[in-house]
Write a protein that holds these residues in place. Structure first.
Motif, mmCIF file in Angstrom:
data_model
loop_
_atom_site.group_PDB
_atom_site.id
_atom_site.type_symbol
_atom_site.label_atom_id
_atom_site.label_comp_id
_atom_site.label_asym_id
_atom_site.label_seq_id
_atom_site.Cartn_x
_atom_site.Cartn_y
_atom_site.Cartn_z
ATOM 1 N N ARG A 1 -4.142 -3.705 -31.626
ATOM 2 C CA ARG A 1 -4.569 -4.352 -32.875
ATOM 3 C C ARG A 1 -3.385 -5.118 -33.460
ATOM 4 N N ASP A 2 -3.707 -6.053 -34.332
ATOM 5 C CA ASP A 2 -2.682 -6.850 -35.024
ATOM 6 C C ASP A 2 -1.755 -7.595 -34.053
ATOM 7 N N TRP A 3 -2.321 -8.109 -32.982
ATOM 8 C CA TRP A 3 -1.552 -8.815 -31.960
ATOM 9 C C TRP A 3 -1.588 -10.329 -32.139
ATOM 10 N N VAL A 4 -2.521 -10.832 -32.937
ATOM 11 C CA VAL A 4 -2.722 -12.286 -33.038
ATOM 12 C C VAL A 4 -1.487 -12.988 -33.598
ATOM 13 N N GLY A 5 -0.905 -12.468 -34.667
ATOM 14 C CA GLY A 5 0.266 -13.109 -35.280
ATOM 15 C C GLY A 5 1.449 -13.213 -34.338
ATOM 16 N N PRO A 6 1.867 -12.090 -33.736
ATOM 17 C CA PRO A 6 2.994 -12.176 -32.802
ATOM 18 C C PRO A 6 2.719 -13.083 -31.599
ATOM 19 N N LEU A 7 1.502 -13.011 -31.075
ATOM 20 C CA LEU A 7 1.174 -13.863 -29.932
ATOM 21 C C LEU A 7 1.155 -15.329 -30.342
ATOM 22 N N ALA A 8 0.572 -15.636 -31.490
ATOM 23 C CA ALA A 8 0.517 -17.024 -31.967
ATOM 24 C C ALA A 8 1.922 -17.576 -32.207
ATOM 25 N N ALA A 9 2.801 -16.757 -32.762
ATOM 26 C CA ALA A 9 4.179 -17.210 -32.978
ATOM 27 C C ALA A 9 4.868 -17.497 -31.649
ATOM 28 N N HIS A 10 4.671 -16.614 -30.685
ATOM 29 C CA HIS A 10 5.304 -16.788 -29.366
ATOM 30 C C HIS A 10 4.778 -18.039 -28.660
ATOM 31 N N VAL A 11 3.468 -18.179 -28.598
ATOM 32 C CA VAL A 11 2.924 -19.342 -27.888
ATOM 33 C C VAL A 11 3.123 -20.625 -28.688
ATOM 34 N N GLY A 12 3.279 -20.483 -30.004
ATOM 35 C CA GLY A 12 3.623 -21.649 -30.822
ATOM 36 C C GLY A 12 4.981 -22.215 -30.448
ATOM 37 N N LEU A 13 5.937 -21.321 -30.174
ATOM 38 C CA LEU A 13 7.253 -21.784 -29.691
ATOM 39 C C LEU A 13 7.104 -22.540 -28.377
ATOM 40 N N HIS A 14 6.292 -21.998 -27.483
ATOM 41 C CA HIS A 14 6.071 -22.669 -26.193
ATOM 42 C C HIS A 14 5.409 -24.029 -26.382
ATOM 43 N N ALA A 15 4.425 -24.083 -27.267
ATOM 44 C CA ALA A 15 3.753 -25.360 -27.528
ATOM 45 C C ALA A 15 4.736 -26.378 -28.094
ATOM 46 N N LEU A 16 5.583 -25.936 -29.001
ATOM 47 C CA LEU A 16 6.605 -26.830 -29.561
ATOM 48 C C LEU A 16 7.526 -27.342 -28.453
ATOM 49 N N GLY A 17 7.969 -26.447 -27.590
ATOM 50 C CA GLY A 17 8.840 -26.853 -26.482
ATOM 51 C C GLY A 17 8.158 -27.842 -25.549
ATOM 52 N N THR A 18 6.910 -27.579 -25.216
ATOM 53 C CA THR A 18 6.165 -28.499 -24.349
ATOM 54 C C THR A 18 5.971 -29.841 -25.042
#
Length: 134
Positions: free
Chosen positions: A44-61
């Motif tokens: 539970r409560d995984w959406v925020g941490p995952l969104a932050a992590h993949v947001g960094l990847h999206a920014l890098g891409t």
């Protein structure tokens, strides 16, 4: 999307590939906090941490695309979704199989995860080179 060229410039292939390798190293290892790494694996409560992590990847891409093929900056959104799905799937499977760093399944999942991220970056590299050749 233009058709794939029969040949691509070696320098372009090397530069774009290296850019994605560096992006992945920075976003997946150097900038990923414990909150992201452990939080995205929770039940539970995984959406925020995952969104932050993949947001960094999206920014890098997005940055890589802006440098090499600005018209493909939308690949950042694709990376957000693909990276998020891969990491969440790894977490779900790992939890179901009881994966820990002491178990071989943990390392299998980590290797598969990293290979799939590399395959994603390869696809992005091919797209960038196809646009550059058009």
């Amino acid at each position: 999307m233009p058709p794939l060229p029969a040949t691509v410039p070696t320098v372009g292939l090397v530069l774009v590939t290296l850019a994605f390798l560096v992006k992945h190293l920075i976003c997946d290892f150097l900038l990923q906090t414990a909150w992201m790494a452990f939080g995205k694996e929770r039940e539970r409560d995984w959406v925020g941490p995952l969104a932050a992590h993949v947001g960094l990847h999206a920014l890098g891409t997005g940055i890589v695309c802006l440098v090499f093929a600005p018209g493909l900056v939308w690949l950042a959104a694709v990376d957000f979704v693909v990276h998020g799905c891969l990491d969440r799937a790894k977490g779900l499977v790992g939890r179901r199989l009881g994966a820990t760093p002491r178990s071989s399944v943990f390392w299998w999942l980590l290797g598969i995860d990293q290979a799939l991220h590399a395959a994603t970056h390869f696809a992005f590299t091919v797209a960038i080179l196809a646009v550059a050749a058009a």
